[in-house]
Design a protein around this motif. Sequence first.
Motif, PDB file in Angstrom:
ATOM      1  N   SER A 150       0.816  -1.212   0.000  1.00  9.69           N
ATOM      2  CA  SER A 150       0.000   0.000   0.000  1.00  9.69           C
ATOM      3  C   SER A 150       0.850   1.262   0.000  1.00  9.69           C
ATOM      4  O   SER A 150       2.034   1.240   0.312  1.00  9.69           O
ATOM      5  CB  SER A 150      -0.958  -0.028   1.177  1.00  9.69           C
ATOM      6  OG  SER A 150      -0.335  -0.538   2.312  1.00  9.69           O
ATOM      7  N   ALA A 168      -3.859  -7.053   9.939  1.00  8.33           N
ATOM      8  CA  ALA A 168      -3.418  -6.041   8.971  1.00  8.33           C
ATOM      9  C   ALA A 168      -3.036  -4.727   9.632  1.00  8.33           C
ATOM     10  O   ALA A 168      -2.449  -3.864   9.001  1.00  8.33           O
ATOM     11  CB  ALA A 168      -4.447  -5.786   7.871  1.00  8.33           C
ATOM     12  N   GLU A 169      -3.376  -4.556  10.893  1.00  9.70           N
ATOM     13  CA  GLU A 169      -2.974  -3.325  11.580  1.00  9.70           C
ATOM     14  C   GLU A 169      -2.839  -3.615  13.073  1.00  9.70           C
ATOM     15  O   GLU A 169      -3.455  -4.543  13.587  1.00  9.70           O
ATOM     16  CB  GLU A 169      -3.987  -2.208  11.338  1.00  9.70           C
ATOM     17  CG  GLU A 169      -5.366  -2.514  11.868  1.00  9.70           C
ATOM     18  CD  GLU A 169      -6.414  -1.466  11.496  1.00  9.70           C
ATOM     19  OE1 GLU A 169      -6.095  -0.536  10.749  1.00  9.70           O
ATOM     20  OE2 GLU A 169      -7.547  -1.602  11.973  1.00  9.70           O
ATOM     21  N   PRO A 170      -2.013  -2.808  13.768  1.00 11.67           N
ATOM     22  CA  PRO A 170      -1.814  -3.072  15.190  1.00 11.67           C
ATOM     23  C   PRO A 170      -3.102  -2.842  15.965  1.00 11.67           C
ATOM     24  O   PRO A 170      -3.876  -1.943  15.629  1.00 11.67           O
ATOM     25  CB  PRO A 170      -0.760  -2.032  15.606  1.00 11.67           C
ATOM     26  CG  PRO A 170      -0.303  -1.373  14.364  1.00 11.67           C
ATOM     27  CD  PRO A 170      -1.290  -1.642  13.292  1.00 11.67           C
ATOM     28  N   ASN A 221      -6.134 -12.977  16.076  1.00 12.18           N
ATOM     29  CA  ASN A 221      -5.124 -12.093  15.489  1.00 12.18           C
ATOM     30  C   ASN A 221      -4.455 -12.766  14.291  1.00 12.18           C
ATOM     31  O   ASN A 221      -4.031 -13.919  14.368  1.00 12.18           O
ATOM     32  CB  ASN A 221      -4.084 -11.751  16.570  1.00 12.18           C
ATOM     33  CG  ASN A 221      -3.246 -10.542  16.218  1.00 12.18           C
ATOM     34  OD1 ASN A 221      -3.407  -9.949  15.152  1.00 12.18           O
ATOM     35  ND2 ASN A 221      -2.352 -10.166  17.115  1.00 12.18           N
ATOM     36  N   SER A 222      -4.336 -12.019  13.225  1.00 15.66           N
ATOM     37  CA  SER A 222      -3.791 -12.535  11.965  1.00 15.66           C
ATOM     38  C   SER A 222      -2.682 -11.603  11.502  1.00 15.66           C
ATOM     39  O   SER A 222      -2.903 -10.411  11.339  1.00 15.66           O
ATOM     40  CB  SER A 222      -4.952 -12.564  10.965  1.00 15.66           C
ATOM     41  OG  SER A 222      -4.537 -12.265   9.660  1.00 15.66           O
ATOM     42  N   GLY A 264       0.506 -10.739   8.775  1.00 11.85           N
ATOM     43  CA  GLY A 264       1.159 -11.013   7.500  1.00 11.85           C
ATOM     44  C   GLY A 264       1.624  -9.718   6.883  1.00 11.85           C
ATOM     45  O   GLY A 264       1.317  -8.641   7.371  1.00 11.85           O
ATOM     46  N   LEU A 265       2.398  -9.823   5.830  1.00 12.71           N
ATOM     47  CA  LEU A 265       2.838  -8.646   5.092  1.00 12.71           C
ATOM     48  C   LEU A 265       3.027  -9.053   3.644  1.00 12.71           C
ATOM     49  O   LEU A 265       3.337 -10.218   3.354  1.00 12.71           O
ATOM     50  CB  LEU A 265       4.121  -8.049   5.689  1.00 12.71           C
ATOM     51  CG  LEU A 265       5.389  -8.874   5.722  1.00 12.71           C
ATOM     52  CD1 LEU A 265       6.578  -7.940   5.897  1.00 12.71           C
ATOM     53  CD2 LEU A 265       5.359  -9.854   6.882  1.00 12.71           C
ATOM     54  N   THR A 266       2.809  -8.097   2.753  1.00  8.23           N
ATOM     55  CA  THR A 266       2.853  -8.386   1.331  1.00  8.23           C
ATOM     56  C   THR A 266       4.141  -9.111   0.949  1.00  8.23           C
ATOM     57  O   THR A 266       4.120 -10.088   0.203  1.00  8.23           O
ATOM     58  CB  THR A 266       2.737  -7.076   0.522  1.00  8.23           C
ATOM     59  OG1 THR A 266       1.637  -6.335   1.054  1.00  8.23           O
ATOM     60  CG2 THR A 266       2.503  -7.341  -0.946  1.00  8.23           C
ATOM     61  N   ASP A 297       8.836  -4.721  11.857  1.00  7.26           N
ATOM     62  CA  ASP A 297       7.859  -4.935  12.926  1.00  7.26           C
ATOM     63  C   ASP A 297       8.566  -5.409  14.190  1.00  7.26           C
ATOM     64  O   ASP A 297       9.447  -6.268  14.131  1.00  7.26           O
ATOM     65  CB  ASP A 297       6.825  -5.982  12.505  1.00  7.26           C
ATOM     66  CG  ASP A 297       5.889  -5.452  11.439  1.00  7.26           C
ATOM     67  OD1 ASP A 297       5.501  -4.273  11.537  1.00  7.26           O
ATOM     68  OD2 ASP A 297       5.555  -6.211  10.510  1.00  7.26           O
ATOM     69  N   ILE A 321       2.288  -7.399  17.587  1.00  8.70           N
ATOM     70  CA  ILE A 321       3.261  -6.435  17.079  1.00  8.70           C
ATOM     71  C   ILE A 321       3.139  -5.187  17.965  1.00  8.70           C
ATOM     72  O   ILE A 321       2.050  -4.616  18.075  1.00  8.70           O
ATOM     73  CB  ILE A 321       2.954  -6.066  15.603  1.00  8.70           C
ATOM     74  CG1 ILE A 321       2.793  -7.317  14.734  1.00  8.70           C
ATOM     75  CG2 ILE A 321       3.993  -5.104  15.046  1.00  8.70           C
ATOM     76  CD1 ILE A 321       4.003  -8.204  14.647  1.00  8.70           C
ATOM     77  N   ARG A 345       6.957  -0.332  15.302  1.00  8.49           N
ATOM     78  CA  ARG A 345       7.758  -0.448  14.084  1.00  8.49           C
ATOM     79  C   ARG A 345       9.092   0.238  14.328  1.00  8.49           C
ATOM     80  O   ARG A 345       9.202   1.137  15.148  1.00  8.49           O
ATOM     81  CB  ARG A 345       7.062   0.259  12.913  1.00  8.49           C
ATOM     82  CG  ARG A 345       5.670  -0.210  12.627  1.00  8.49           C
ATOM     83  CD  ARG A 345       5.506  -0.933  11.330  1.00  8.49           C
ATOM     84  NE  ARG A 345       6.354  -0.516  10.255  1.00  8.49           N
ATOM     85  CZ  ARG A 345       6.674  -1.324   9.241  1.00  8.49           C
ATOM     86  NH1 ARG A 345       6.234  -2.564   9.207  1.00  8.49           N
ATOM     87  NH2 ARG A 345       7.446  -0.903   8.260  1.00  8.49           N
ATOM     88  N   ILE A 354      -0.134   2.878  10.685  1.00  5.29           N
ATOM     89  CA  ILE A 354      -1.212   2.173   9.972  1.00  5.29           C
ATOM     90  C   ILE A 354      -2.542   2.727  10.467  1.00  5.29           C
ATOM     91  O   ILE A 354      -2.863   2.638  11.650  1.00  5.29           O
ATOM     92  CB  ILE A 354      -1.140   0.653  10.179  1.00  5.29           C
ATOM     93  CG1 ILE A 354       0.272   0.144   9.811  1.00  5.29           C
ATOM     94  CG2 ILE A 354      -2.185  -0.051   9.317  1.00  5.29           C
ATOM     95  CD1 ILE A 354       0.426  -1.355   9.849  1.00  5.29           C
ATOM     96  N   ASN A 397      -1.152   1.697   5.118  1.00  9.80           N
ATOM     97  CA  ASN A 397       0.183   2.087   5.582  1.00  9.80           C
ATOM     98  C   ASN A 397       0.450   3.526   5.163  1.00  9.80           C
ATOM     99  O   ASN A 397       0.315   3.862   3.992  1.00  9.80           O
ATOM    100  CB  ASN A 397       1.253   1.205   4.947  1.00  9.80           C
ATOM    101  CG  ASN A 397       1.021  -0.257   5.242  1.00  9.80           C
ATOM    102  OD1 ASN A 397       0.162  -0.607   6.046  1.00  9.80           O
ATOM    103  ND2 ASN A 397       1.783  -1.122   4.598  1.00  9.80           N
TER     104      ASN A 397
HETATM  105  P1  AMP Z   1       0.863  -4.760   4.052  1.00  7.18           P
HETATM  106  O1  AMP Z   1       2.041  -5.386   3.399  1.00  7.18           O
HETATM  107  O2  AMP Z   1       0.458  -3.478   3.396  1.00  7.18           O
HETATM  108  O3  AMP Z   1      -0.269  -5.708   4.228  1.00  7.18           O
HETATM  109  O4  AMP Z   1       1.319  -4.309   5.511  1.00  7.18           O
HETATM  110  C1  AMP Z   1       1.990  -5.199   6.371  1.00  7.18           C
HETATM  111  C2  AMP Z   1       2.195  -4.571   7.717  1.00  7.18           C
HETATM  112  O5  AMP Z   1       0.945  -4.454   8.399  1.00  7.18           O
HETATM  113  C3  AMP Z   1       3.054  -5.402   8.627  1.00  7.18           C
HETATM  114  O6  AMP Z   1       4.428  -5.234   8.364  1.00  7.18           O
HETATM  115  C4  AMP Z   1       2.642  -4.866   9.991  1.00  7.18           C
HETATM  116  O7  AMP Z   1       3.296  -3.643  10.278  1.00  7.18           O
HETATM  117  C5  AMP Z   1       1.154  -4.607   9.798  1.00  7.18           C
HETATM  118  N1  AMP Z   1       0.350  -5.732  10.306  1.00  7.18           N
HETATM  119  C6  AMP Z   1      -0.137  -6.768   9.606  1.00  7.18           C
HETATM  120  N2  AMP Z   1      -0.814  -7.612  10.417  1.00  7.18           N
HETATM  121  C7  AMP Z   1      -0.741  -7.099  11.675  1.00  7.18           C
HETATM  122  C8  AMP Z   1      -1.225  -7.520  12.956  1.00  7.18           C
HETATM  123  N3  AMP Z   1      -1.950  -8.611  13.130  1.00  7.18           N
HETATM  124  N4  AMP Z   1      -0.906  -6.739  14.016  1.00  7.18           N
HETATM  125  C9  AMP Z   1      -0.178  -5.622  13.875  1.00  7.18           C
HETATM  126  N5  AMP Z   1       0.294  -5.176  12.702  1.00  7.18           N
HETATM  127  C10 AMP Z   1       0.025  -5.906  11.602  1.00  7.18           C
END
Ligand code: AMP
Length: 437
Positions: free
Chosen positions: A89, A209-211, A230-231, A233-235, A299, A320, A323, A329, A334
């Motif tokens: 993003s 996807a966010e904290p 809680n899930s 991941g990152l791209t 992270d 998490i 950062r 976020i 982002n």
């Molecule tokens: P994106 O690649 O745009 O999906 O963003 C990934 C970033 O979103 C990660 O590096 C984290 O900083 C944040 N993120 C994803 N999942 C979580 C979560 N469950 N808790 C906190 N932050 C998260």
Amino acid sequence: MFYDAVEGISRDSLAALQTERLRRSVATCLASPFYGKRLRALGLGPENFNSPDDVRKLPFTVKDDLRAGYPDGFLCQPRDAFIRLHVSSGTTGAPTAVYYTANDVDSWSHLVARCMHAVGLRRGDVFQNMSGYGLFTGGLGIHYGAERLGCLTVPAGAGNSKRQLKLLRDFGVDGVHIIPSYALHFGHFLQQEGIEPGDLKWRFALIGAEPHTERARRRIEELLGLKAFNSYGLTEMNGPGVAFECAAQAGMHVWEDAYIAEIVDPVSGEALPDGEVGELVMTTLCRDGMPLLRYRTRDLTRFIPGECACGRTHRRLDRITGRTDDMIIIKGCNVFPMQIEQALMAMPEVAPNYLIELYQENDMDQIRVKVEIQDEVFAADDRTRAALHKRLVARLRDEILVTPAVELVRRGSIPPAEGKAVRVDDRRVHEDCRSGA
Ligand code: AMP
Ligand code: ZN
């Protein structure tokens, strides 16, 4: 009991599997323009990797490497081997792109299905994906995982709460994927509609996807009348499905057959002992098209020591907690402060000083940008100022993909910082980021 027997694999067998897959990843990487050059310069090949810890022989890969290699400097296969790409993003500067072969989409879907099974979803359940589709991996990534598990999958996308509610009711949805900020918003919407927690059939929400804090999770569970997991991941590591809570809700199992996860001191880069908070560094073990070696996620988290009650042997990551860079976020998007600065400074009516305020309202993170404007515009009539305000909001929204509140203020009214300019005033309450009770 598990979706995949590898979830309960012994630590020794896991180490052997990781070593074999690490070798394979290194061998694959020799074909990428970026890693090929790097590995040859270091004289490293698959034969140098005889344990998972040998991953430390490799230098880190950082976001700027990915940016420099954009759009295709990391590909290890011919162009026509790829069937999908996602882009992280944000719209300014050089983005980062991740490409997937058919095998990559397949192994990613399998991992996501595994996560969904771990929280309790099963074949035949109805699953609604309430997160945005498009370039964001939380759309298609979760969607393919849900289909793989055998769920009837409703690709609702984000927003439009009334329609979401209708779909939830009409199809008797059992589980959803929703970003935490929208979950809180949706909870308040349900209250306004007079819907009690428990009126809906749903039992599971995957939130990520966010904290978000443990308190926010509990609030989501109360408001929606379900269990929220809680899930993470990152791209760069595919997207969702990297680490996920199981039914025990005590930290997120990181799938160590698919990734080598390290926690390092963000300054020295040295490995930290189990339990200490540091930067998460990840290596892909199951990606053919675009493997990444020792990617610095930025992270901050820690491994939770000890074993999980569920019997899975893959280690758990804590929430998490922050950062190592200044990325914020907001509503799942982002945002780098520099994007806001660039958008503002492109407008001649804007004076050089501004402040980004982060705060919470109804448990949700909000963003407000205070912008000093030139004296002649400030002194102009209301219509002129309102027009500028509208243009600024639109410009910022185009840039950061969320709509910030914008306040136009008189030049000189934001107190100048004594040293380095302070551009972000973070008033959010983040006191309980840790997992567990
Ligand atoms: P994106 O690649 O745009 O999906 O963003 C990934 C970033 O979103 C990660 O590096 C984290 O900083 C944040 N993120 C994803 N999942 C979580 C979560 N469950 N808790 C906190 N932050 C998260
Ligand atoms: Zn567990």
